[in-house]
Design a protein around this motif. Structure first.
Motif, PDB file in Angstrom:
ATOM      1  N   VAL A  84       0.837  -1.202   0.000  1.00 20.07           N
ATOM      2  CA  VAL A  84       0.000   0.000   0.000  1.00 20.07           C
ATOM      3  C   VAL A  84       0.877   1.259   0.000  1.00 20.07           C
ATOM      4  O   VAL A  84       1.815   1.377   0.782  1.00 20.07           O
ATOM      5  N   SER A  85       0.586   2.177  -0.935  1.00 18.17           N
ATOM      6  CA  SER A  85       1.345   3.428  -0.996  1.00 18.17           C
ATOM      7  C   SER A  85       0.538   4.593  -0.449  1.00 18.17           C
ATOM      8  O   SER A  85       1.084   5.575   0.036  1.00 18.17           O
ATOM      9  N   LYS A  86      -0.773   4.476  -0.558  1.00 20.84           N
ATOM     10  CA  LYS A  86      -1.656   5.530  -0.065  1.00 20.84           C
ATOM     11  C   LYS A  86      -2.762   4.870   0.748  1.00 20.84           C
ATOM     12  O   LYS A  86      -3.290   3.837   0.345  1.00 20.84           O
ATOM     13  N   LEU A  87      -3.076   5.505   1.875  1.00 22.27           N
ATOM     14  CA  LEU A  87      -4.070   4.889   2.755  1.00 22.27           C
ATOM     15  C   LEU A  87      -5.136   5.913   3.120  1.00 22.27           C
ATOM     16  O   LEU A  87      -4.819   7.006   3.590  1.00 22.27           O
ATOM     17  N   VAL A  88      -6.381   5.543   2.881  1.00 23.51           N
ATOM     18  CA  VAL A  88      -7.492   6.406   3.295  1.00 23.51           C
ATOM     19  C   VAL A  88      -8.127   5.793   4.535  1.00 23.51           C
ATOM     20  O   VAL A  88      -8.529   4.629   4.516  1.00 23.51           O
ATOM     21  N   ILE A  89      -8.174   6.570   5.610  1.00 25.37           N
ATOM     22  CA  ILE A  89      -8.846   6.105   6.829  1.00 25.37           C
ATOM     23  C   ILE A  89     -10.152   6.886   6.964  1.00 25.37           C
ATOM     24  O   ILE A  89     -10.150   8.099   7.165  1.00 25.37           O
ATOM     25  N   ASN A  90     -11.234   6.160   6.805  1.00 27.98           N
ATOM     26  CA  ASN A  90     -12.561   6.775   6.744  1.00 27.98           C
ATOM     27  C   ASN A  90     -13.252   6.845   8.101  1.00 27.98           C
ATOM     28  O   ASN A  90     -12.844   6.184   9.046  1.00 27.98           O
ATOM     29  N   LYS A  91     -14.308   7.600   8.127  1.00 29.54           N
ATOM     30  CA  LYS A  91     -15.227   7.659   9.270  1.00 29.54           C
ATOM     31  C   LYS A  91     -14.587   8.188  10.557  1.00 29.54           C
ATOM     32  O   LYS A  91     -14.923   7.740  11.661  1.00 29.54           O
ATOM     33  N   VAL A  92     -13.675   9.125  10.404  1.00 26.23           N
ATOM     34  CA  VAL A  92     -13.088   9.776  11.582  1.00 26.23           C
ATOM     35  C   VAL A  92     -14.191  10.488  12.367  1.00 26.23           C
ATOM     36  O   VAL A  92     -14.182  10.523  13.600  1.00 26.23           O
ATOM     37  N   ASP A  93     -15.172  11.028  11.655  1.00 21.77           N
ATOM     38  CA  ASP A  93     -16.267  11.758  12.318  1.00 21.77           C
ATOM     39  C   ASP A  93     -17.082  10.885  13.267  1.00 21.77           C
ATOM     40  O   ASP A  93     -17.720  11.394  14.191  1.00 21.77           O
ATOM     41  N   VAL A  94     -17.047   9.570  13.056  1.00 25.68           N
ATOM     42  CA  VAL A  94     -17.809   8.684  13.938  1.00 25.68           C
ATOM     43  C   VAL A  94     -17.181   8.668  15.341  1.00 25.68           C
ATOM     44  O   VAL A  94     -17.880   8.806  16.343  1.00 25.68           O
ATOM     45  N   LEU A  95     -15.854   8.562  15.388  1.00 29.29           N
ATOM     46  CA  LEU A  95     -15.196   8.626  16.710  1.00 29.29           C
ATOM     47  C   LEU A  95     -15.343  10.018  17.320  1.00 29.29           C
ATOM     48  O   LEU A  95     -15.455  10.168  18.534  1.00 29.29           O
ATOM     49  N   ARG A  96     -15.361  11.037  16.459  1.00 28.87           N
ATOM     50  CA  ARG A  96     -15.524  12.412  16.948  1.00 28.87           C
ATOM     51  C   ARG A  96     -16.865  12.543  17.661  1.00 28.87           C
ATOM     52  O   ARG A  96     -16.971  13.108  18.746  1.00 28.87           O
ATOM     53  N   GLU A  97     -17.900  11.957  17.042  1.00 26.30           N
ATOM     54  CA  GLU A  97     -19.232  12.034  17.646  1.00 26.30           C
ATOM     55  C   GLU A  97     -19.287  11.207  18.929  1.00 26.30           C
ATOM     56  O   GLU A  97     -19.943  11.573  19.902  1.00 26.30           O
ATOM     57  N   LEU A  98     -18.567  10.084  18.912  1.00 24.58           N
ATOM     58  CA  LEU A  98     -18.517   9.216  20.087  1.00 24.58           C
ATOM     59  C   LEU A  98     -17.701   9.863  21.208  1.00 24.58           C
ATOM     60  O   LEU A  98     -17.910   9.583  22.387  1.00 24.58           O
ATOM     61  N   GLY A  99     -16.727  10.695  20.830  1.00 23.77           N
ATOM     62  CA  GLY A  99     -15.897  11.397  21.818  1.00 23.77           C
ATOM     63  C   GLY A  99     -14.842  10.522  22.467  1.00 23.77           C
ATOM     64  O   GLY A  99     -14.395  10.804  23.577  1.00 23.77           O
ATOM     65  N   GLN A 100     -14.425   9.450  21.779  1.00 28.48           N
ATOM     66  CA  GLN A 100     -13.373   8.569  22.323  1.00 28.48           C
ATOM     67  C   GLN A 100     -12.351   8.273  21.236  1.00 28.48           C
ATOM     68  O   GLN A 100     -12.718   7.938  20.108  1.00 28.48           O
TER      69      GLN A 100
END
Ligand code: IMP
Ligand code: MG
Length: 327
Positions: free
Chosen positions: A271-287
């Motif tokens: 893998v040369s490029k990595l997209v990590i999705n759904k960061v906003d879900v942890l943001r909403e969870l607050g953890q």
């Protein structure tokens, strides 16, 4: 001749569909090639404000790019035609854009029926395993033998290895955690979900430019092994992240990201490029938590966690993305 690859680094449902859709918009591909899996996959794509869920048909079709189901896949004619109708109903011009390699194997009605009561590993019950089994048992049926598929057939040697230049986006299904060889057997799917799977579809290793790994900021898994720790926070995570199957509607089991697993899978697949999705879900969870070297680490905020991940995966260009926004 160029090829980029999009593949999942966890257990499927990493939002690969979003990444392929984004790349097809900007990167000028001549072809999008699905290289593994069948209608067990469910790729959710938002196109011009409309939601589409594709199972078989590669995401290139949304931007009028030749979309091919390769011989590493298995195809159900019934679901294939249903999907074409759904795309047409949604206003997508599919005419002359969708193809199936002549040597792709077919998921027959019997394969689906055989899986109807499957419960051992918790499959999607789409006949995927039985179709691959018959392929390897040399009792399967190829697309070239099915009259209704004739108008869609394509010879991939002529298509990819002729005089015209190709620029192919190879679209993976499921994820490396479900890979038949490198997943947690028997809790795996029946196909090759990694980079190796691409080359079984007529693409030359020399053509590879970027391998886009796709992951989520946490993990989910659908199937019958026990995966989710017994803690209420994961029910909240499931609800906030809307972690219910696109194909079967099943609740997905949730856990924190395992960074060792992500690193292993990124290395295995160049893998040369990595997209990590759904960061906003942890943001909403607050953890902000992840496992690394068998420890559960907790971070004070998003920036700290992102920095830690990028630091560990230092050979890879990492992009963080919210569910609701584009990358
Ligand atoms: P099968 O691929 O239907 O044989 O299912 C084997 C395992 O892979 C099960 O745990 C399924 O839930 C999982 N699986 C198959 N396709 C997908 C997918 O597209 N997303 C997530 N899990 C999947
Ligand atoms: Mg899915």
């Amino acid at each position: 001749m160029l090829a980029d690859v999009v593949l999942g680094l966890q257990y499927g449902d990493e939002a690969k569909g979003k990444v392929t859709h984004y790349l097809t918009k900007f990167k000028h591909y001549t072809h999008v090639l699905r290289f593994n899996g069948g209608c067990n996959a469910g790729h959710t794509i938002y196109h011009n404000g409309k939601k589409f869920v594709t199972h078989h048909i590669p995401a290139g079709v949304f931007y009028g790019i030749k979309s091919i189901i390769g011989p590493g896949c298995v195809v159900s004619p019934k679901h294939f035609f249903k999907e074409i109708e759904q795309l047409k109903a949604g206003g997508i011009d599919v005419e002359g854009k969708i193809f199936i390699a002549e040597n792709t194997h077919v998921i027959m009605e019997e394969h689906m029926a055989e899986e109807a009561s499957e419960s051992k590993i918790g499959t999607t019950k789409r006949g995927n395993g039985p179709a691959y089994r018959d392929k390897y048992n040399r009792t399967g049926v190829r697309a070239s033998e099915i009259p209704s598929l004739k108008p869609y057939l394509i010879n991939l040697y002529e298509e990819f290895h002729g005089d015209t230049c190709v620029n192919i986006l190879c679209e993976g299904a499921q994820g490396f955690g479900l890979d038949i060889d490198w997943g947690d057997y028997p809790f795996v799917t029946s196909s090759h979900c990694g980079l190796g799977g691409v080359f079984l579809n007529g693409v030359s290793p020399h053509w590879i430019r970027d391998v886009w790994g796709v992951a989520k900021m946490y993990e989910t898994y659908v199937g019958s092994k026990s995966f989710e720790p017994d803690q209420a926070v994961f029910q909240s995570l499931r609800d906030v992240g809307e972690e219910y199957g696109a194909t079967t509607g099943r609740p997905r089991q949730c856990n924190w990201m395992n960074l060792d697993f992500l690193q292993r899978n990124a290395r295995f697949n160049s893998v040369s490029k990595l997209v990590i999705n759904k960061v906003d879900v942890l943001r909403e969870l607050g953890q902000w938590k992840l496992y690394h070297k068998n420890e559960l680490l907790e971070f004070e905020n998003e920036a700290q966690m992102c920095e830690y991940i990028s630091g560990v995966l230092n050979k890879v260009e990492v992009f963080f993305s919210d569910d609701k926004n584009s990358i």
